[in-house]
Scaffold this motif. Structure first.
Motif, PDB file in Angstrom:
ATOM      1  N   LEU A  20       0.821  -1.334   0.103  1.00 55.69           N
ATOM      2  CA  LEU A  20       0.064   0.181   0.190  1.00 55.69           C
ATOM      3  C   LEU A  20       0.829   1.197   0.002  1.00 55.69           C
ATOM      4  O   LEU A  20       0.930   1.878   0.947  1.00 55.69           O
ATOM      5  N   PRO A  21       1.489   1.613  -1.303  1.00 59.82           N
ATOM      6  CA  PRO A  21       2.500   2.649  -1.356  1.00 59.82           C
ATOM      7  C   PRO A  21       1.812   4.043  -1.175  1.00 59.82           C
ATOM      8  O   PRO A  21       0.514   4.020  -1.323  1.00 59.82           O
ATOM      9  N   PRO A  22       2.530   4.929  -0.510  1.00 58.60           N
ATOM     10  CA  PRO A  22       3.760   5.395  -0.517  1.00 58.60           C
ATOM     11  C   PRO A  22       4.386   4.639   0.808  1.00 58.60           C
ATOM     12  O   PRO A  22       5.641   4.752   1.396  1.00 58.60           O
ATOM     13  N   ASP A  23       3.493   4.467   1.865  1.00 55.33           N
ATOM     14  CA  ASP A  23       3.634   4.366   3.377  1.00 55.33           C
ATOM     15  C   ASP A  23       4.034   2.934   3.750  1.00 55.33           C
ATOM     16  O   ASP A  23       4.644   2.723   4.844  1.00 55.33           O
ATOM     17  N   TYR A  24       3.597   1.828   3.194  1.00 55.57           N
ATOM     18  CA  TYR A  24       3.675   0.586   3.536  1.00 55.57           C
ATOM     19  C   TYR A  24       3.726  -0.434   2.536  1.00 55.57           C
ATOM     20  O   TYR A  24       3.115  -0.498   1.353  1.00 55.57           O
ATOM     21  N   TYR A  25       4.693  -1.584   2.491  1.00 54.54           N
ATOM     22  CA  TYR A  25       4.879  -2.464   1.986  1.00 54.54           C
ATOM     23  C   TYR A  25       4.849  -3.942   2.545  1.00 54.54           C
ATOM     24  O   TYR A  25       5.579  -4.322   3.032  1.00 54.54           O
ATOM     25  N   GLY A  26       3.623  -4.665   2.178  1.00 53.92           N
ATOM     26  CA  GLY A  26       3.202  -5.844   2.992  1.00 53.92           C
ATOM     27  C   GLY A  26       3.916  -7.029   2.316  1.00 53.92           C
ATOM     28  O   GLY A  26       4.161  -8.098   2.803  1.00 53.92           O
ATOM     29  N   GLY A  27       4.549  -6.805   0.932  1.00 50.42           N
ATOM     30  CA  GLY A  27       5.152  -7.830   0.217  1.00 50.42           C
ATOM     31  C   GLY A  27       4.524  -8.368  -1.058  1.00 50.42           C
ATOM     32  O   GLY A  27       5.064  -8.994  -1.827  1.00 50.42           O
ATOM     33  N   PHE A  28       3.097  -8.167  -0.916  1.00 55.02           N
ATOM     34  CA  PHE A  28       2.380  -8.704  -2.082  1.00 55.02           C
ATOM     35  C   PHE A  28       1.270  -7.679  -2.979  1.00 55.02           C
ATOM     36  O   PHE A  28       0.966  -6.859  -2.034  1.00 55.02           O
ATOM     37  N   GLU A  29       1.335  -7.696  -4.273  1.00 55.91           N
ATOM     38  CA  GLU A  29       0.537  -6.764  -4.964  1.00 55.91           C
ATOM     39  C   GLU A  29      -0.903  -7.702  -5.029  1.00 55.91           C
ATOM     40  O   GLU A  29      -1.017  -8.699  -4.965  1.00 55.91           O
ATOM     41  N   SER A  30      -1.883  -6.759  -4.884  1.00 52.78           N
ATOM     42  CA  SER A  30      -3.232  -7.293  -5.111  1.00 52.78           C
ATOM     43  C   SER A  30      -3.633  -8.508  -5.979  1.00 52.78           C
ATOM     44  O   SER A  30      -4.371  -9.495  -5.805  1.00 52.78           O
ATOM     45  N   VAL A  31      -3.156  -8.108  -7.404  1.00 50.96           N
ATOM     46  CA  VAL A  31      -3.146  -8.944  -8.513  1.00 50.96           C
ATOM     47  C   VAL A  31      -2.368 -10.438  -8.204  1.00 50.96           C
ATOM     48  O   VAL A  31      -2.995 -11.613  -8.340  1.00 50.96           O
TER      49      VAL A  31
END
Length: 247
Positions: A106-117
């Motif tokens: 969820l850029p620009p503040d958070y990167y959980g590791g996976f794109e929704s697609v």
């Protein structure tokens, strides 16, 4: 001790011997997982993590548990926070093994590791190829450096999960965002982060520590997302050390 997505309580068996002589352990299978009673499964209830948290609260009430230290793996760390918020007087601390409050980028503040697609493709794979998704996900979860026997245990657990349960739990796990729980945390929390983890990157542990009061981050020299299976001596040492400090 609460297991993660696609798993069951047997995943803890390498860790429990070091703990059971010191503490009362409560292990269980979430409804739809392991040896649970499948007839009790309700798709609507378990479409969100709140349904699983309600089960934790029911276990605590039924067994009259107090002074609870909640050990959660992966998504169960968020489930544990939900349960503790529901009934804070029963809980003392959280021990979070490879936690992640949100698996999405969820850029620009958070990167959980996976794109929704990518996660949509995983859910579709669960729907069309019950064996195939386990073969895809298990090596990613376990990590490249870990043994084939443990990989087989994890894959077998994934395959044993009923497709409806796996699909519904996957959606509740991978498409949820529980970052708002972090600043609401009322109890001391130990975050055990794996140094190399394809599911929960090390940056997530630092994010959680920065946003979660009373939290302590320990980045361990390990690879994989199931360090309670692959490095039980290291994890049990961290848990025992933590419990001696907070009790």
């Amino acid at each position: 001790m609460a297991h993660g997505f696609g798993c069951n309580q047997t995943m803890w068996y390498r860790l429990t011997p070091a703990l059971q002589s010191r503490y009362t352990l409560v292990l269980f299978d979430y409804v739809g997982s392991g040896q649970s009673q499948l007839s009790a499964y309700d798709e609507a209830r378990y479409s969100t993590l709140e349904g699983y948290a309600a089960d934790i609260n029911e276990i605590c009430t039924t067994l009259d548990l107090n002074q609870v230290h909640f050990i959660g793996h992966s998504v169960s760390c968020s489930i544990g926070m939900l349960a503790a918020n529901n009934d804070p007087e029963r809980f003392v601390s959280h021990i979070m093994v490879c936690p992640s409050p949100c698996f999405l980028n969820l850029p620009p503040d958070y990167y959980g590791g996976f794109e929704s697609v990518d996660l949509e493709e995983l859910v579709q794979l669960i729907e069309r190829d019950h064996m195939g998704w386990a073969s895809y996900l298990a090596p990613l979860v376990m990590g490249n450096a870990n043994s084939g026997s443990m990989l087989g245990e994890l894959s077998d657990s994934f395959c044993a999960t009923v497709p409806l349960v796996a699909r519904t739990f996957a959606k509740a796990t991978f498409f949820s965002d529980y970052r708002d729980l972090l600043p609401k945390n009322q109890h001391p929390a130990l975050l055990l982060q794996s140094q190399i983890d394809a599911i929960a990157h090390e940056t997530i542990g630092h994010y959680m520590q920065a946003h979660m009061p009373k939290s302590t981050l320990r980045v361990l020299p390990t690879e994989g997302h199931c360090i309670h299976m692959t490095h039980p001596e290291l994890v049990s040492h961290e848990i025992i050390t933590w419990l001696e400090q907070v009790t």
